[in-house]
Enzyme design. Structure first.
Site, mmCIF file in Angstrom:
data_model
loop_
_atom_site.group_PDB
_atom_site.id
_atom_site.type_symbol
_atom_site.label_atom_id
_atom_site.label_comp_id
_atom_site.label_asym_id
_atom_site.label_seq_id
_atom_site.Cartn_x
_atom_site.Cartn_y
_atom_site.Cartn_z
ATOM 1 N N TYR A 31 0.827 -1.211 0.000
ATOM 2 C CA TYR A 31 0.000 0.000 0.000
ATOM 3 C C TYR A 31 0.856 1.254 0.000
ATOM 4 C CZ TYR A 31 0.937 0.926 4.968
ATOM 5 O OH TYR A 31 1.541 1.234 6.153
ATOM 6 N N LYS A 145 6.447 -1.699 1.811
ATOM 7 C CA LYS A 145 5.254 -1.160 2.484
ATOM 8 C C LYS A 145 4.142 -2.201 2.373
ATOM 9 C CE LYS A 145 3.270 3.407 3.389
ATOM 10 N NZ LYS A 145 3.422 3.281 4.846
ATOM 11 N N GLU A 177 12.516 2.481 14.011
ATOM 12 C CA GLU A 177 11.578 3.536 13.605
ATOM 13 C C GLU A 177 10.382 3.450 14.548
ATOM 14 O OE1 GLU A 177 9.902 2.862 9.664
ATOM 15 O OE2 GLU A 177 10.004 0.696 9.915
#
Ligand code: PDD
Length: 277
Positions: A31, A145, A177
């Site tokens: 996505y 992703k 992250e």
């Protein structure tokens, strides 16, 4: 609302998939989320490039070129008469087929994209947000992703339950992250962040921040920092298409420096503002 699906435009209510859909059954898809300001995409090419990289990484052949896709997404803005701040969510799965782990043959990917209003989080951007730290239990290919977001969802929920905006993820103490954003530490007016390896998503806003830092003569080190380093940080901030450049002022109930957004963070926010508007 009008959505784009399989290179066509239809009313959102008319989208339907069979229940045997590989995105639903296997999370077998990818996505993108692209920010929209005043009815225009921000960092458009970077997102299109990353969508193609993610698709190639999981061996999905997209049925259009980058130019074709850009045109479709621009038409989507037009058809919805989009003029405000928002985002587009676009998803590509390997398609609909009887459930089998092996790739189906001669099946087209399922694709859709829709846009949504998303006001800027001005108060958080000005005052900063709180975060917790959580173990990074994700897989080895976080640069894709992918639709498989279960560890991210669980980490973000834990943050929420602790009254926090984000979860800062770490592998054995090394910060990678956040659950849905990249994260940076500032010490002596120099920026540190995990290198763009397979362990993090290479954020489009991260790319812009690297460019702003260069323009502002602020050293940008692709050097990871640890959970321990956080308590000694001068500044901490996160970035994503939906959160922009967001100061973090408290981590695990410990205040970062003065507890207010710092100088470098504000400089980067100002550069972002200029670039995006
Ligand atoms: N998330 N890291 C992760 C794990 C992310 O999910 C995201 C974005 C980022 C930042 O990437 P970018 O700067 O390109 O938005 C980093 C999107 C917004 C989401 O899942 O909604």
């Amino acid at each position: 609302p009008i959505i784009m699906t399989q290179s066509k435009f239809i009313h959102q209510d008319h989208l339907s998939y069979p229940f045997e859909e590989r995105g639903l059954q296997f999370g077998d898809g990818i996505y993108e989320v692209i920010r929209i300001y005043n009815g225009k995409y921000y960092l458009f090419e970077e997102h299109i490039d990353r969508l193609f990289r993610s698709a190639a990484a999981i061996k999905i052949n997209l049925p259009f070129s980058k130019d074709d896709l850009s045109n479709l997404l621009l038409q989507l803005l037009d058809k919805n008469k989009m003029k405000t701040d928002g985002k587009v969510y676009m998803q590509v799965t390997r398609g609909s087929a009887p459930r089998d782990h092996v790739f189906p043959i001669d099946v087209l990917p399922n694709i859709y994209a829709y846009i949504e209003d998303l006001p800027r989080k001005l108060e958080n951007l000005e005052n900063g947000v709180n975060a917790i730290t959580e173990r990074d239990i994700r897989w080895e290919n976080c640069y894709i992703k992918s639709l498989n977001l279960l560890p991210n969802v669980l980490a973000k929920q834990t943050a929420k339950e602790n009254g926090c905006y984000e979860a800062i993820l770490h592998k054995d103490g090394l910060v990678t992250e956040c659950s849905s954003s990249n994260v940076y530490l500032v010490k002596n007016e120099e920026i540190y962040t995990h290198p763009a390896t397979n362990h993090i998503l290479h954020g489009c806003v991260r790319m812009a921040i690297e460019r702003f830092a260069h323009e502002l003569n602020i050293p940008f080190h692709e050097d990871g920092f640890t959970v321990e380093d956080i308590s000694l940080a001068d500044e901490l901030f996160l970035s994503s298409s939906t959160s922009e450049i967001m100061p973090i002022v408290k981590v695990d109930n410990t205040q970062i420096s003065t507890g207010k957004p710092g100088k470098v963070t504000k400089q980067l926010q100002a550069a972002y503002e200029k670039d995006a508007h």
